[in-house]
Design a protein around this motif. Structure first.
Motif, short mmCIF file in Angstrom:
data_model
loop_
_atom_site.label_atom_id
_atom_site.label_comp_id
_atom_site.label_asym_id
_atom_site.label_seq_id
_atom_site.Cartn_x
_atom_site.Cartn_y
_atom_site.Cartn_z
N PHE A 78 2.54 9.75 -5.23
CA PHE A 78 2.87 11.06 -4.68
C PHE A 78 4.20 11.57 -5.22
CE2 PHE A 78 4.58 14.02 -1.59
CZ PHE A 78 3.48 14.83 -1.33
N LEU A 79 5.20 10.71 -5.29
CA LEU A 79 6.52 11.13 -5.79
C LEU A 79 6.46 11.60 -7.23
CD1 LEU A 79 8.73 8.33 -4.20
CD2 LEU A 79 8.78 10.75 -3.61
N ILE A 80 5.73 10.87 -8.06
CA ILE A 80 5.61 11.26 -9.46
C ILE A 80 4.85 12.58 -9.58
CG2 ILE A 80 4.53 10.64 -11.66
CD1 ILE A 80 5.24 7.73 -11.04
N GLY A 81 3.80 12.73 -8.76
CA GLY A 81 3.06 13.98 -8.75
C GLY A 81 3.94 15.16 -8.35
N MET B 48 12.65 12.59 -7.87
CA MET B 48 11.28 12.15 -7.58
C MET B 48 10.80 11.12 -8.60
SD MET B 48 10.52 13.72 -4.84
CE MET B 48 11.06 15.15 -3.89
N PHE B 49 11.05 11.40 -9.90
CA PHE B 49 10.65 10.44 -10.93
C PHE B 49 11.40 9.12 -10.78
CE2 PHE B 49 9.46 14.24 -13.71
CZ PHE B 49 8.11 14.08 -13.46
N GLY B 50 12.69 9.22 -10.45
CA GLY B 50 13.49 8.01 -10.27
C GLY B 50 13.00 7.16 -9.11
N LEU B 51 12.73 7.81 -7.98
CA LEU B 51 12.23 7.08 -6.81
C LEU B 51 10.84 6.51 -7.07
CD1 LEU B 51 13.36 9.50 -3.95
CD2 LEU B 51 14.34 7.27 -4.51
N GLY B 52 9.98 7.31 -7.69
CA GLY B 52 8.63 6.83 -8.00
C GLY B 52 8.67 5.66 -8.97
N GLY B 53 9.53 5.77 -9.99
CA GLY B 53 9.66 4.68 -10.95
C GLY B 53 10.20 3.41 -10.32
N SER B 54 11.16 3.57 -9.40
CA SER B 54 11.72 2.38 -8.74
C SER B 54 10.67 1.68 -7.89
CB SER B 54 12.92 2.78 -7.87
OG SER B 54 12.51 3.55 -6.76
N LEU B 55 9.77 2.46 -7.27
CA LEU B 55 8.71 1.86 -6.48
C LEU B 55 7.72 1.11 -7.37
CD1 LEU B 55 7.85 4.67 -3.86
CD2 LEU B 55 9.26 2.63 -3.55
N ILE B 56 7.43 1.68 -8.53
CA ILE B 56 6.51 1.00 -9.47
C ILE B 56 7.12 -0.30 -9.97
CG2 ILE B 56 5.44 1.16 -11.75
CD1 ILE B 56 5.08 4.15 -11.24
N PHE B 57 8.37 -0.27 -10.38
CA PHE B 57 9.01 -1.47 -10.90
C PHE B 57 9.14 -2.54 -9.82
CE2 PHE B 57 10.89 1.47 -14.19
CZ PHE B 57 10.18 0.91 -15.25
N SER B 58 9.46 -2.12 -8.60
CA SER B 58 9.57 -3.11 -7.52
C SER B 58 8.22 -3.71 -7.21
CB SER B 58 10.16 -2.45 -6.27
OG SER B 58 9.30 -1.44 -5.75
N GLY B 59 7.15 -2.88 -7.31
CA GLY B 59 5.81 -3.40 -7.08
C GLY B 59 5.39 -4.39 -8.15
N LEU B 60 5.73 -4.09 -9.40
CA LEU B 60 5.39 -5.01 -10.50
C LEU B 60 6.19 -6.30 -10.39
CD1 LEU B 60 5.24 -2.49 -13.48
CD2 LEU B 60 3.33 -3.55 -12.28
N ALA B 61 7.45 -6.18 -9.95
CA ALA B 61 8.28 -7.37 -9.81
C ALA B 61 7.79 -8.27 -8.69
CB ALA B 61 9.73 -6.95 -9.53
N ALA B 62 7.22 -7.65 -7.65
CA ALA B 62 6.74 -8.44 -6.50
C ALA B 62 5.37 -9.03 -6.76
CB ALA B 62 6.70 -7.55 -5.26
N ALA B 63 4.67 -8.51 -7.78
CA ALA B 63 3.32 -9.00 -8.06
C ALA B 63 3.33 -10.41 -8.62
CB ALA B 63 2.64 -8.05 -9.05
N VAL C 210 0.84 -1.20 0.00
CA VAL C 210 0.00 0.00 0.00
C VAL C 210 0.87 1.25 0.00
CG1 VAL C 210 -1.67 1.35 1.32
CG2 VAL C 210 -1.96 -1.13 1.11
N MET C 211 1.89 1.26 0.87
CA MET C 211 2.79 2.41 0.94
C MET C 211 3.55 2.60 -0.37
SD MET C 211 2.39 3.87 3.86
CE MET C 211 0.66 3.47 3.59
N ARG C 212 3.90 1.49 -1.01
CA ARG C 212 4.66 1.55 -2.26
C ARG C 212 3.87 2.29 -3.34
NH1 ARG C 212 5.69 -3.52 -2.92
NH2 ARG C 212 7.91 -3.51 -2.40
N TRP C 213 2.61 1.90 -3.54
CA TRP C 213 1.83 2.49 -4.63
C TRP C 213 1.40 3.92 -4.29
CZ3 TRP C 213 2.43 0.40 -9.06
CH2 TRP C 213 2.67 -0.98 -9.16
N CYS C 214 1.05 4.17 -3.05
CA CYS C 214 0.71 5.54 -2.64
C CYS C 214 1.94 6.44 -2.76
CB CYS C 214 0.18 5.56 -1.21
SG CYS C 214 -1.44 4.81 -1.00
N GLY C 215 3.08 5.92 -2.32
CA GLY C 215 4.31 6.69 -2.40
C GLY C 215 4.72 6.97 -3.83
#
Length: 205
Positions: free
Chosen positions: A78-81, A190-205, A70-75
């Protein structure tokens, strides 16, 4: 003293990085927009997170990965925004620094942004709560609190240093180009951190 020094060293190693929280505090300090409020939020948040980790809450975080998800996707959102806002500042009308003014940002907006950049970052729970808490507990029932105290001192010194460093950099940011470079760098972070969270979330899915 050895245990406290170990906690100080680990706390500093986890917090001294060019991340969303540090970037935001530095920008607020340079522009004199409630940097004290942001520094206080960062310090108190770190204090709470360190104490939670030492108290063993990190075990709960480890056994409930849905919290991190939950924190990953919300974060990430927010970071990308925030990255988009930083990009608009970098490409928008030229910014200058008025040495006689400061604190134009509303307290509510500053507080919400600082809290979001801190508490919506899943790495905070993995590093400060889980990792630091785990290492602290290897020092025994009493030593873990000494270890935690060292980490807290590191956090306080680091955030106060950032807030103070921003004031020293004010003359440099009298030039509009410097602001563009700072906001451009913040956008990349911000884009780098947000992107890393998205990729890590997709990898964990």
């Amino acid at each position: 003293m050895h245990t406290a020094a170990a906690g100080f060293g680990m706390g500093l190693s986890l917090i001294v990085a060019i991340g969303a929280q540090n970037s935001y505090l530095l920008r607020q300090a340079i522009s004199r927009e409630r940097a004290g409020v942001v520094a206080a939020i960062c310090i108190v948040s770190d204090l709470v997170l360190i104490l939670l980790g030492i108290s063993g809450i990190g075990v709960i975080v480890q056994q409930a990965p849905v919290i991190i998800d939950v924190m990953r996707w919300c974060g990430a959102a927010f970071l990308i925004g925030y990255g988009i806002l930083a990009t608009r500042r970098a490409l928008g009308p030229r910014q200058t620094l008025d040495a006689e003014t400061g604190g134009s940002a509303s307290a509510t907006r500053v507080i919400i942004t600082a809290l979001a950049l801190t508490w919506l970052n899943p790495h905070v729970y993995l590093d400060t709560v889980l990792l630091l808490g785990t290492v602290a507990n290897t020092h025994g029932p009493d030593g873990r609190w000494v270890f935690g105290a060292g980490a807290i001192v590191a956090s306080v010194l680091w955030f106060l240093t950032l807030a103070f460093a921003g004031r020293l950099l004010r003359p440099v940011f009298a030039k509009p180009l410097t602001w563009r470079l700072l906001d451009g760098a913040i956008a990349v972070i911000m884009f780098g951190l947000g992107g890393s969270l998205i990729f890590s979330g997709l990898a964990a899915a």
